[in-house]
Design an enzyme around this catalytic site. Structure first.
Site, mmCIF file in Angstrom:
data_model
loop_
_atom_site.group_PDB
_atom_site.id
_atom_site.type_symbol
_atom_site.label_atom_id
_atom_site.label_comp_id
_atom_site.label_asym_id
_atom_site.label_seq_id
_atom_site.Cartn_x
_atom_site.Cartn_y
_atom_site.Cartn_z
ATOM 1 N N PRO A 92 10.623 2.540 5.171
ATOM 2 C CA PRO A 92 10.183 2.715 6.565
ATOM 3 C C PRO A 92 8.664 2.920 6.649
ATOM 4 O O PRO A 92 8.087 3.597 5.789
ATOM 5 C CB PRO A 92 10.921 3.968 7.031
ATOM 6 C CG PRO A 92 11.977 4.226 6.035
ATOM 7 C CD PRO A 92 11.603 3.549 4.756
ATOM 8 N N ASP A 148 -0.183 8.650 -4.314
ATOM 9 C CA ASP A 148 0.937 7.761 -3.960
ATOM 10 C C ASP A 148 0.916 6.479 -4.794
ATOM 11 O O ASP A 148 1.945 6.025 -5.296
ATOM 12 C CB ASP A 148 0.865 7.361 -2.477
ATOM 13 C CG ASP A 148 1.137 8.509 -1.536
ATOM 14 O OD1 ASP A 148 1.070 9.667 -1.984
ATOM 15 O OD2 ASP A 148 1.414 8.252 -0.355
ATOM 16 N N GLY A 154 5.510 6.491 1.434
ATOM 17 C CA GLY A 154 4.620 5.737 0.541
ATOM 18 C C GLY A 154 4.646 4.231 0.745
ATOM 19 O O GLY A 154 4.313 3.476 -0.177
ATOM 20 N N SER A 155 5.003 3.806 1.952
ATOM 21 C CA SER A 155 5.092 2.363 2.204
ATOM 22 C C SER A 155 3.752 1.656 1.981
ATOM 23 O O SER A 155 3.688 0.641 1.274
ATOM 24 C CB SER A 155 5.609 2.166 3.632
ATOM 25 O OG SER A 155 5.044 1.060 4.224
ATOM 26 N N GLY A 211 5.100 4.332 8.040
ATOM 27 C CA GLY A 211 4.533 5.516 8.701
ATOM 28 C C GLY A 211 5.442 6.729 8.651
ATOM 29 O O GLY A 211 5.374 7.603 9.510
ATOM 30 N N ALA A 212 6.285 6.783 7.623
ATOM 31 C CA ALA A 212 7.269 7.869 7.556
ATOM 32 C C ALA A 212 6.975 8.846 6.422
ATOM 33 O O ALA A 212 7.722 9.782 6.194
ATOM 34 C CB ALA A 212 8.667 7.281 7.393
HETATM 35 O O1 PMV Z 1 0.586 9.128 3.783
HETATM 36 P P1 PMV Z 1 1.638 10.135 3.454
HETATM 37 O O2 PMV Z 1 2.355 10.613 4.626
HETATM 38 O O3 PMV Z 1 2.520 9.642 2.360
HETATM 39 O O4 PMV Z 1 0.921 11.467 2.902
HETATM 40 C C1 PMV Z 1 -0.129 11.468 2.021
HETATM 41 C C2 PMV Z 1 -0.241 12.805 1.363
HETATM 42 C C3 PMV Z 1 -1.492 13.602 1.694
HETATM 43 O O5 PMV Z 1 -1.553 14.651 0.728
HETATM 44 C C4 PMV Z 1 -1.370 14.208 3.080
HETATM 45 C C5 PMV Z 1 -2.771 12.769 1.624
HETATM 46 C C6 PMV Z 1 -3.100 12.264 0.232
HETATM 47 O O6 PMV Z 1 -3.898 11.311 0.161
HETATM 48 O O7 PMV Z 1 -2.638 12.806 -0.791
#
Ligand code: PMV
Length: 321
Positions: A99, A155, A105-106, A101-102
């Site tokens: 999904p 990520d 890690g898309s 924006g969830a």
């Molecule tokens: O983009 P998301 O929702 O997977 O979150 C990233 C995680 C954060 O720690 C908020 C930002 C980062 O770059 O690590």
């Protein structure tokens, strides 16, 4: 030649946001994937297609002129074309079951799969795997930075390497070696969040509450040490309690909201513990569940979309076709 690569999404088990300021975070690759297929073309264009649409742009176009949702992939293609003095274009086709924006890690998985796929079109066969993985990771992080300059890189790292990793901006990553299986229920609040906006909001919180934030960073570090011991011992009770504590820290820095809180309270009654995963202010809640417990009663009655996910040992995978 067609180059096909898949890359997994991720959950953040512990330490989101604090990781941006040098703390550790624990991430796991999940069994939801992006697949990218790329190919050299006979035109001068870079063509990108995904569920979000399609563009075909002259390869000499400046990256900053490209629509945001396509920009990282255009950057990847342009970089690799230039590095290899290739005089034609590339097509990139993205398919995803993660999904958008969830917080799963898309966008990072898309960057990793696209970087790996396009690099693979020009790959020399005698290159060691580790060199290829390093190149993929570097290019994927640079690509993600074209839309999100503050990314910690965590990520993309877990998407390349798979499994569970401990990540720290300055020190990089190390794999958490464990034979234990960890299974989660992911509840999607269906509120699309902007990671950039929430990271900026936390930055303001940190600037206005310096001491509180520093203390939370220290507490999060202690929590992560405890959680790592529990993970190695397969102590699901303690891992769940650590997740619940991490959720409280996230609430304190202001990235939760009423809907996320409501989901967390509901789901923690029937699991070991639950928390936001990723930036928050929307996105998903993860809950640690017993293997085989599908939590059907909740899943069948909740108004939210749910996914059963487990940690995947393998990261990106290259399919030579
Ligand atoms: O983009 P998301 O929702 O997977 O979150 C990233 C995680 C954060 O720690 C908020 C930002 C980062 O770059 O690590």
């Amino acid at each position: 030649m067609i180059s096909k690569v898949s890359a997994p999404g991720k959950i953040i088990l512990f330490g989101e946001h604090f990781v941006v300021y040098g703390n550790r975070a624990i991430l796991g690759a999940i069994d939801k994937y992006v697949t990218v297929i790329s190919e050299k073309t006979n035109t001068d264009n870079i063509l990108i297609s995904s569920s979000l649409g399609q563009i075909s742009v002259q390869k000499d176009e400046h990256v900053s002129n490209i629509e945001k949702k396509f920009r990282p992939f255009f950057y990847i293609a342009k970089q690799v074309i230039e590095q290899n003095n290739f005089d034609k274009g590339i097509t990139i086709k993205i398919e995803s079951d993660i999904p958008i924006g969830a917080g799963l890690g898309s966008s990072s998985a898309c960057c990793v799969a696209a970087a790996a796929s396009v690099l693979n079109l020009f790959n020399s066969t005698d290159q060691p795997l580790t060199t290829y993985e390093e190149k993929v990771l570097e290019l994927a992080i640079q690509a993600e930075k074209t839309i999100f300059p503050n990314t910690s890189g965590a990520d993309c790292t877990v998407s390349v390497h798979g499994g569970i990793i401990e990540y720290q901006k300055e020190k990089g990553f190390s794999k958490i070696e464990t034979e234990h299986e960890f299974n989660f229920l992911v509840v999607d609040s269906e509120q699309i969040h902007s990671t950039e906006k929430v990271v900026n909001q936390v930055k303001r919180f940190k600037e206005e509450n310096k001491e509180v934030f520093l203390e939370l960073c220290n507490e999060e570090e202690r929590l992560i040490s405890k959680a790592l011991d529990a993970m190695k011992a397969n102590d699901l009770d303690t891992i769940g309690k650590c997740m619940a504590q991490n959720q409280i820290f996230l609430e304190q820095i202001g990235v939760s909201n009423d809907i996320l809180l409501e989901i967390t309270k509901e789901i923690e009654k029937i699991t070991f513990g639950a928390k936001i995963t990723g930036a928050g202010d929307g996105g998903c809640i993860i809950a640690l569940r017993q293997k085989g417990d599908e939590l059907s009663e909740y899943v069948n009655t909740t108004k939210y979309q749910t996914h059963h996910v487990s940690i995947q040992k393998t990261g990106m995978q290259v399919f030579n076709t």
